[in-house]
Design a protein around this motif. Sequence first.
Motif, PDB file in Angstrom:
ATOM      1  N   THR A 460       0.833  -1.199   0.000  1.00 43.55           N
ATOM      2  CA  THR A 460       0.000   0.000   0.000  1.00 43.55           C
ATOM      3  C   THR A 460       0.868   1.250   0.000  1.00 43.55           C
ATOM      4  OG1 THR A 460      -0.103  -0.020   2.415  1.00 43.55           O
ATOM      5  CG2 THR A 460      -1.864  -1.163   1.234  1.00 43.55           C
ATOM      6  N   ILE A 461       0.211   2.373  -0.337  1.00 45.45           N
ATOM      7  CA  ILE A 461       0.877   3.675  -0.343  1.00 45.45           C
ATOM      8  C   ILE A 461       0.935   4.193   1.095  1.00 45.45           C
ATOM      9  CG2 ILE A 461       0.814   6.033  -1.217  1.00 45.45           C
ATOM     10  CD1 ILE A 461       1.335   3.962  -3.368  1.00 45.45           C
ATOM     11  N   ALA A 462       2.132   4.563   1.544  1.00 43.64           N
ATOM     12  CA  ALA A 462       2.292   5.067   2.916  1.00 43.64           C
ATOM     13  C   ALA A 462       2.042   6.564   2.989  1.00 43.64           C
ATOM     14  CB  ALA A 462       3.688   4.730   3.435  1.00 43.64           C
ATOM     15  N   THR A 463       2.664   7.333   2.097  1.00 46.41           N
ATOM     16  CA  THR A 463       2.471   8.790   2.058  1.00 46.41           C
ATOM     17  C   THR A 463       2.301   9.228   0.617  1.00 46.41           C
ATOM     18  OG1 THR A 463       4.835   9.308   1.873  1.00 46.41           O
ATOM     19  CG2 THR A 463       3.917   9.087   4.103  1.00 46.41           C
ATOM     20  N   ALA A 464       1.605  10.348   0.423  1.00 43.88           N
ATOM     21  CA  ALA A 464       1.385  10.903  -0.914  1.00 43.88           C
ATOM     22  C   ALA A 464       1.399  12.421  -0.799  1.00 43.88           C
ATOM     23  CB  ALA A 464       0.062  10.420  -1.490  1.00 43.88           C
ATOM     24  N   THR A 465       2.445  13.073  -1.333  1.00 37.15           N
ATOM     25  CA  THR A 465       2.597  14.522  -1.236  1.00 37.15           C
ATOM     26  C   THR A 465       2.459  15.144  -2.617  1.00 37.15           C
ATOM     27  OG1 THR A 465       4.155  14.188   0.587  1.00 37.15           O
ATOM     28  CG2 THR A 465       4.088  16.376  -0.431  1.00 37.15           C
ATOM     29  N   TRP A 466       1.409  15.901  -2.791  1.00 30.23           N
ATOM     30  CA  TRP A 466       1.069  16.503  -4.093  1.00 30.23           C
ATOM     31  C   TRP A 466       1.682  17.901  -4.201  1.00 30.23           C
ATOM     32  CZ3 TRP A 466      -0.386  17.102  -8.887  1.00 30.23           C
ATOM     33  CH2 TRP A 466      -1.096  18.222  -9.317  1.00 30.23           C
ATOM     34  N   SER A 467       2.281  18.207  -5.366  1.00 27.90           N
ATOM     35  CA  SER A 467       2.862  19.523  -5.626  1.00 27.90           C
ATOM     36  C   SER A 467       2.123  20.182  -6.784  1.00 27.90           C
ATOM     37  CB  SER A 467       4.349  19.408  -5.961  1.00 27.90           C
ATOM     38  OG  SER A 467       4.859  20.659  -6.393  1.00 27.90           O
ATOM     39  N   PRO A 468       1.259  21.167  -6.487  1.00 28.91           N
ATOM     40  CA  PRO A 468       0.544  21.851  -7.577  1.00 28.91           C
ATOM     41  C   PRO A 468       1.490  22.555  -8.540  1.00 28.91           C
ATOM     42  CG  PRO A 468      -0.436  22.343  -5.430  1.00 28.91           C
ATOM     43  CD  PRO A 468       0.874  21.669  -5.165  1.00 28.91           C
ATOM     44  N   THR A 476       5.406   7.191  -1.195  1.00 29.04           N
ATOM     45  CA  THR A 476       6.290   6.265  -0.483  1.00 29.04           C
ATOM     46  C   THR A 476       5.490   5.030  -0.094  1.00 29.04           C
ATOM     47  OG1 THR A 476       5.833   7.175   1.716  1.00 29.04           O
ATOM     48  CG2 THR A 476       7.656   8.167   0.463  1.00 29.04           C
ATOM     49  N   THR A 477       6.198   3.925   0.139  1.00 25.42           N
ATOM     50  CA  THR A 477       5.553   2.675   0.511  1.00 25.42           C
ATOM     51  C   THR A 477       6.462   1.889   1.443  1.00 25.42           C
ATOM     52  OG1 THR A 477       4.611   0.608  -0.314  1.00 25.42           O
ATOM     53  CG2 THR A 477       6.517   1.482  -1.492  1.00 25.42           C
ATOM     54  N   ALA A 478       5.820   1.048   2.258  1.00 24.08           N
ATOM     55  CA  ALA A 478       6.600   0.142   3.097  1.00 24.08           C
ATOM     56  C   ALA A 478       7.058  -1.065   2.289  1.00 24.08           C
ATOM     57  CB  ALA A 478       5.763  -0.313   4.295  1.00 24.08           C
ATOM     58  N   GLY A 479       6.457  -1.251   1.109  1.00 24.06           N
ATOM     59  CA  GLY A 479       6.844  -2.356   0.246  1.00 24.06           C
ATOM     60  C   GLY A 479       7.898  -1.904  -0.758  1.00 24.06           C
ATOM     61  N   THR A 480       7.706  -2.297  -2.041  1.00 25.43           N
ATOM     62  CA  THR A 480       8.668  -1.956  -3.087  1.00 25.43           C
ATOM     63  C   THR A 480       7.922  -1.532  -4.347  1.00 25.43           C
ATOM     64  OG1 THR A 480      10.261  -3.563  -2.234  1.00 25.43           O
ATOM     65  CG2 THR A 480      10.577  -2.802  -4.495  1.00 25.43           C
ATOM     66  N   PHE A 481       8.338  -0.393  -4.889  1.00 28.04           N
ATOM     67  CA  PHE A 481       7.773   0.060  -6.152  1.00 28.04           C
ATOM     68  C   PHE A 481       8.462  -0.660  -7.312  1.00 28.04           C
ATOM     69  CE2 PHE A 481       6.709   3.989  -3.684  1.00 28.04           C
ATOM     70  CZ  PHE A 481       5.326   3.941  -3.879  1.00 28.04           C
ATOM     71  N   PRO A 482       7.761  -0.798  -8.451  1.00 25.52           N
ATOM     72  CA  PRO A 482       8.391  -1.441  -9.613  1.00 25.52           C
ATOM     73  C   PRO A 482       9.568  -0.618 -10.129  1.00 25.52           C
ATOM     74  CG  PRO A 482       6.279  -0.460 -10.217  1.00 25.52           C
ATOM     75  CD  PRO A 482       6.364  -0.396  -8.723  1.00 25.52           C
ATOM     76  N   ILE A 510       8.205   9.445  -7.747  1.00 28.12           N
ATOM     77  CA  ILE A 510       7.452  10.645  -8.119  1.00 28.12           C
ATOM     78  C   ILE A 510       6.660  10.305  -9.365  1.00 28.12           C
ATOM     79  CG2 ILE A 510       7.595  13.060  -8.820  1.00 28.12           C
ATOM     80  CD1 ILE A 510      10.249  13.253  -7.354  1.00 28.12           C
ATOM     81  N   VAL A 511       5.343  10.586  -9.324  1.00 31.15           N
ATOM     82  CA  VAL A 511       4.477  10.276 -10.460  1.00 31.15           C
ATOM     83  C   VAL A 511       3.851  11.565 -10.989  1.00 31.15           C
ATOM     84  CG1 VAL A 511       3.976   7.958  -9.620  1.00 31.15           C
ATOM     85  CG2 VAL A 511       2.462   9.855  -8.981  1.00 31.15           C
ATOM     86  N   SER A 512       3.454  11.542 -12.256  1.00 32.44           N
ATOM     87  CA  SER A 512       2.786  12.681 -12.875  1.00 32.44           C
ATOM     88  C   SER A 512       1.318  12.674 -12.490  1.00 32.44           C
ATOM     89  CB  SER A 512       2.928  12.613 -14.398  1.00 32.44           C
ATOM     90  OG  SER A 512       4.282  12.658 -14.786  1.00 32.44           O
ATOM     91  N   GLY A 513       0.819  13.827 -12.048  1.00 28.92           N
ATOM     92  CA  GLY A 513      -0.586  13.942 -11.701  1.00 28.92           C
ATOM     93  C   GLY A 513      -0.820  13.964 -10.199  1.00 28.92           C
ATOM     94  N   ASP A 514      -2.074  14.165  -9.845  1.00 34.02           N
ATOM     95  CA  ASP A 514      -2.475  14.280  -8.438  1.00 34.02           C
ATOM     96  C   ASP A 514      -2.902  12.916  -7.904  1.00 34.02           C
ATOM     97  OD1 ASP A 514      -3.424  14.907  -5.963  1.00 34.02           O
ATOM     98  OD2 ASP A 514      -4.970  16.308  -6.654  1.00 34.02           O
ATOM     99  N   ALA A 515      -2.046  12.298  -7.098  1.00 31.73           N
ATOM    100  CA  ALA A 515      -2.355  11.017  -6.449  1.00 31.73           C
ATOM    101  C   ALA A 515      -2.404  11.190  -4.944  1.00 31.73           C
ATOM    102  CB  ALA A 515      -1.315   9.979  -6.841  1.00 31.73           C
ATOM    103  N   SER A 516      -2.755  12.400  -4.521  1.00 31.49           N
ATOM    104  CA  SER A 516      -2.702  12.710  -3.085  1.00 31.49           C
ATOM    105  C   SER A 516      -3.687  11.892  -2.264  1.00 31.49           C
ATOM    106  CB  SER A 516      -2.962  14.207  -2.871  1.00 31.49           C
ATOM    107  OG  SER A 516      -4.213  14.582  -3.427  1.00 31.49           O
ATOM    108  N   GLY A 517      -4.742  11.387  -2.870  1.00 31.17           N
ATOM    109  CA  GLY A 517      -5.735  10.616  -2.118  1.00 31.17           C
ATOM    110  C   GLY A 517      -5.447   9.134  -2.064  1.00 31.17           C
ATOM    111  N   SER A 518      -4.217   8.746  -2.377  1.00 30.41           N
ATOM    112  CA  SER A 518      -3.916   7.314  -2.493  1.00 30.41           C
ATOM    113  C   SER A 518      -3.360   6.692  -1.220  1.00 30.41           C
ATOM    114  CB  SER A 518      -2.913   7.100  -3.632  1.00 30.41           C
ATOM    115  OG  SER A 518      -1.698   7.779  -3.359  1.00 30.41           O
ATOM    116  N   ILE A 519      -3.233   7.449  -0.140  1.00 28.68           N
ATOM    117  CA  ILE A 519      -2.675   6.887   1.097  1.00 28.68           C
ATOM    118  C   ILE A 519      -3.549   5.720   1.571  1.00 28.68           C
ATOM    119  CG2 ILE A 519      -2.119   7.369   3.509  1.00 28.68           C
ATOM    120  CD1 ILE A 519      -1.571  10.247   2.733  1.00 28.68           C
ATOM    121  N   GLY A 520      -2.887   4.606   1.834  1.00 24.15           N
ATOM    122  CA  GLY A 520      -3.594   3.415   2.282  1.00 24.15           C
ATOM    123  C   GLY A 520      -4.121   2.553   1.156  1.00 24.15           C
ATOM    124  N   LYS A 521      -4.039   3.045  -0.080  1.00 20.78           N
ATOM    125  CA  LYS A 521      -4.518   2.265  -1.224  1.00 20.78           C
ATOM    126  C   LYS A 521      -3.415   1.303  -1.688  1.00 20.78           C
ATOM    127  CE  LYS A 521      -8.225   4.837  -1.273  1.00 20.78           C
ATOM    128  NZ  LYS A 521      -9.495   4.319  -0.720  1.00 20.78           N
TER     129      LYS A 521
END
Length: 644
Positions: A460-468, A476-482, A510-521
């Motif tokens: 799951t996603i641990a933190t999600a910080t959006w930059s307008p 960030t994640t406790a696991g591993t990103f691809p 860092i991803v393109s777009g607003d993924a700020s609501g993804s914490i816990g997903k």
Amino acid sequence: MATRFTDWDLFDAIHRQLGLLPSDVFTLSHVENDLTTLSADSQKIDSLYGLQGETSLQSLSLIPGDLTVARAEAPDLAQLDELTGLTSLTLQGCNLTDSDLSALGGLTALTGLESLDLRHNQIVADLPSGSLSALTALTDLDLRYNRVNVLPAAIADLPALEQLYLYGNPIDSPSPRAGLGTLAGKLVNIDLPPDHPDEAKSIEELADRLYGLPIKMYEYVLNTIEFQPYQGAMKGPLATLQTRAGNDWDTASLLAALFEEVGISSEYHWGQVAQPIETMLDYLGVRSTEAAYIVLGDAGLVSDYLDDEFESCDVVDAEYLGFTRAWLAVEPVEGEWFYLDPAWKLRDLRPGLPNLLDDLPFDDEMAELYLSEPREELAYEFYLDQVRQYLATDPDLSHLTVADVPYRGPIRTEVVDSLPTSLPHSDVDEDSSSDYPTIPTTRQHGVGISLAVVPESPPTIATATWSPTSGETTLTTAGTFPDAGPIVINWSGGPQAFSLAERSSDTSVIVSGDASGSIGKSFSTVQFTSLHDLRDIGLQRITIHRDDADQKIKLYLDGEVAATSQIAFATETSIQAVIEYFPGDDPYYQYAQAYTRSSDDVLAIGLDGARSSHRSRSPQPGVRLTTLPSRGPTPCRLEMRTWI
């Protein structure tokens, strides 16, 4: 008759050419000093004896008075090799054969000859290579109405040849392509039409049907490919040819591909240019300066109002519109550059039907009608049908069709005799233009097709910080990103993909777009990514389905597995297909979309350049349509349908 001449008809022609009266005394000094041009009847002249050594003679024309009467044999032309001052020579209807030309030694002494007219003879042109090499100044050669079947290299290799006339020879029956092979890549214009170029199915075939002639290639692209305003290279040469339309980058790439078929390399140039406002209205098919500005702006082409000194100004003071443009520079002959903008063409605009959107708007009422039932047709297809009904039911408009509605018209055809050495625009800032050997990646649209698997215990996603400011989100994640590819986040409403902008570490991206609501997903693991230039993949059939041999899910391009390194998924695994779109020169609008493949579905992806369509065929009944709006100036739309 002066004792020097043995042919009375030649003597009489000279006498008349000099404007002498019958009573005037004729001397050889007249010929030596005053005779620069001579015309005579080729059916009467048997010998040029007496003209030898007349270097002041610049133009000699032997033309038959009656083409219905043929000469029995060729005249004696042995004195031609002494007429070294000739720049123009016409020998029409002289019954000349290849052996007659060979007897003249290929006119080797006439090094200053610029124009040679050999119409209405018996020439087959079976000439050895290099036999005409002395004619280094010859620019125009007329061989009409001879017996030429195959054009020899001796003619094709004439270094200064610009215009070649071949009409009336058996070279054009049944197909002239085989007989003109020696001309490929030559900067020569011929009077034969292209060999049905609209039937070409490939770039190679089109080049062949245009005889490999760069002038014919440029003329065809200029007069055939309609201009479409969008930024960056999206379609590529073949799709531009097949759709008969493209922007400046894609149209230039088609011409460059044709040139490449005959060994001519091209440079791509890009910079800001300007055109008078009235010209731009005609070019874009709009009626006002503001409309032209909007069309360029919405297409992602930087535009500006300019005064007569190419300085930015208000619209009321504007005389020019500035915009970004791509064009080609080619050097087929060392030191001789040509600058080509094959996308610049004007049209013969027709009045159209103004204010149709006011009279028949696609408003909420029509949108509700469109969405009232499942439909296979797209929204614009539905609206076109409404326009047809509107025209048919209005007595004043019933004579019109939908083709009469737009303010547009056919391309204004140009006759091209040579490649242009300058652009049709004003260069606003020459220092700011750039040149490239190929289209840079920053100017190309791209697409990525990825396959992802949903793990049984997904991280799951641990933190999600959006930059307008940057338009990006740090995850960030406790696991591993691809290691690569998009990040597929599994929302409650379905999967959503985000293009990977930067991978800081295994646990931070860092991803393109607003993924700020993804914490816990949770997020899926991308197993395979196939990145392609949209110009190439847009013409391929893309499917994701089960392999009958090993019963595993695979990605196919035109029926072939996309890559040998691809991971084949088990059929029971929940597979997600991710489509990433990368608009040329605009990373802000880079985005991705994910689709879940249900059991036994076949996911088919169709890309047509300006639109990306994703369709799933399922054995289960039901219809579902999801349409994402276009993002930014690039006309890209993603669609997914489940068919019955």
